[in-house]
Design an enzyme around this catalytic site. Structure first.
Site, PDB file in Angstrom:
ATOM      1  N   THR A  13       0.857  -1.189   0.000  1.00 55.13           N
ATOM      2  CA  THR A  13       0.000   0.000   0.000  1.00 55.13           C
ATOM      3  C   THR A  13       0.894   1.239   0.000  1.00 55.13           C
ATOM      4  O   THR A  13       2.047   1.197   0.400  1.00 55.13           O
ATOM      5  CB  THR A  13      -0.944   0.023   1.207  1.00 55.13           C
ATOM      6  OG1 THR A  13      -0.185   0.181   2.417  1.00 55.13           O
ATOM      7  CG2 THR A  13      -1.766  -1.256   1.286  1.00 55.13           C
ATOM      8  N   GLY A  14       0.331   2.336  -0.467  1.00 56.64           N
ATOM      9  CA  GLY A  14       1.144   3.545  -0.589  1.00 56.64           C
ATOM     10  C   GLY A  14       2.259   3.364  -1.598  1.00 56.64           C
ATOM     11  O   GLY A  14       3.372   3.872  -1.433  1.00 56.64           O
ATOM     12  N   TYR A 156       0.837  12.225  13.798  1.00 57.41           N
ATOM     13  CA  TYR A 156       1.692  11.202  13.179  1.00 57.41           C
ATOM     14  C   TYR A 156       2.360  10.349  14.247  1.00 57.41           C
ATOM     15  O   TYR A 156       2.386   9.119  14.154  1.00 57.41           O
ATOM     16  CB  TYR A 156       2.734  11.916  12.315  1.00 57.41           C
ATOM     17  CG  TYR A 156       3.622  11.012  11.493  1.00 57.41           C
ATOM     18  CD1 TYR A 156       3.171  10.487  10.286  1.00 57.41           C
ATOM     19  CD2 TYR A 156       4.918  10.724  11.898  1.00 57.41           C
ATOM     20  CE1 TYR A 156       3.991   9.672   9.509  1.00 57.41           C
ATOM     21  CE2 TYR A 156       5.741   9.910  11.132  1.00 57.41           C
ATOM     22  CZ  TYR A 156       5.278   9.398   9.930  1.00 57.41           C
ATOM     23  OH  TYR A 156       6.102   8.593   9.169  1.00 57.41           O
TER      24      TYR A 156
END
Length: 330
Positions: A13-14, A156
């Site tokens: 993913t990403g 984050y």
């Protein structure tokens, strides 16, 4: 897993830029079939073409990892196309710069939804397939901030701390289930040269930049490829990460002060203003489709020298503590 490693099936993913792109190419060069997912379809197709040219097979499945049904579809299409799923790399991530009290709630929530729930959705999809097969490797790309917090990026940091704890719990559950051939690995990179910082949301009024020392994304990619073959619980990437983790363990107050000053001075431009923006939190950006973000790896020696000085200053106290502890408990 070892038998299948010659031609593994790997979901990333990403994968449209940064670490994801570099990882896809690293697996493809070893003959893997890579299933590439991100929100941006055309960059994924560009990565797929590069992977096939490198000797691998590629399948593009655009998806937003905050949508659990879309993530389940990635796993289904991977299994349908290649017959199995050997490795799942949870890598899609976004970030947001801003003092906590000055950051709007919705962008803050979006970071948590993408970074944490995106990984949770990926883990659900991957582990379901691994359990059916009896084997597989789930690799969660976290960050050194999973153990060493920084200011201005609290959303984050919270998400990456949660990813590390989530991975630990999954390993314990797999142990209870005696699923010895299913592995969960956590990768904790230091600052990596990717477009993450150009894509970031920002409410600081100052332009973000990669804080030195900066390491190339290929270094993380090589680590992920090794983990697929020889799984490990946790691993740092970039020599600054374990040194700062050790400093944080020995002197948490000193480490917090050091990181606070360093991030304020080096992560944000003092002479370059920036407008408030959500970056790519809600909508993908056209810019930044390469593995690198144009941040030159630099200053590692200077940074590590400062960390080494701090560790050296603490060494006598630590040795004294280790010598006294058994005597005090006697």
């Amino acid at each position: 897993m070892r038998e299948r490693y010659r031609n593994p099936v790997v979901v990333i993913t990403g994968a449209s830029s940064g670490i994801g792109r570099a990882t896809a190419l690293a697996f493809a060069e070893r003959g893997a079939a890579v299933v590439l997912s991100a929100r941006r379809e055309q960059p994924l197709r560009d990565v797929a073409a590069a992977c096939e040219q490198a000797g691998g097979k590629a399948l593009v499945v655009p998806a937003d990892v905050t949508n659990e049904a879309a993530v389940v579809e990635i796993a289904r299409r991977a299994a349908d196309a290649f017959g199995r799923l050997d490795v799942w790399v949870n890598n899609a991530a976004v970030t947001l710069f801003g003092l906590f009290e000055q950051t709007p709630s919705e962008p803050y929530r979006r970071v948590i939804e993408t970074n944490l729930f995106g990984y949770i959705h990926g883990a659900r999809a991957a582990l379901a397939q691994f359990r059916r097969q009896g084997s597989g490797v789930l690799i969660n790309v976290a960050s050194m901030v999973s153990k060493i917090p920084e200011p201005y990026i609290s959303a984050y940091v919270a998400s990456k701390h949660a990813i590390r704890g989530f991975s630990q719990s999954l390993r314990q559950e797999l142990a209870v289930l005696h699923a010895r051939d299913i592995h969960v690995c956590t990768v904790m990179p230091a600052t990596i040269d990717t477009p993450l910082f150009q894509h970031a949301g920002n409410y600081t009024g100052r332009a973000p930049r990669a804080m030195p020392p900066v390491y190339p994304p290929e270094r993380v990619a090589r680590t992920i490829v090794r983990l697929a073959r020889t799984p490990r619980r946790e691993i740092y990437v970039g020599s600054s990460a374990p040194q700062l983790a050790l400093l944080s363990f020995l002197a948490p107050g000193l480490a917090e002060r050091l990181l606070a000053r360093s991030v304020d001075r080096l992560h944000l431009h003092h002479g370059r203003t920036a407008y408030a923006t959500n970056g790519n939190l809600f909508t993908p950006m056209v810019e930044g489709t390469a593995a690198t973000g144009g941040w030159k790896p630099r200053r590692e020696r200077r940074f590590l020298r400062a960390a080494a000085v701090g560790l050296a200053a603490l060494a006598p106290a630590l040795l004294g503590f280790l010598w006294l502890r058994p005597r005090l408990s006697a």
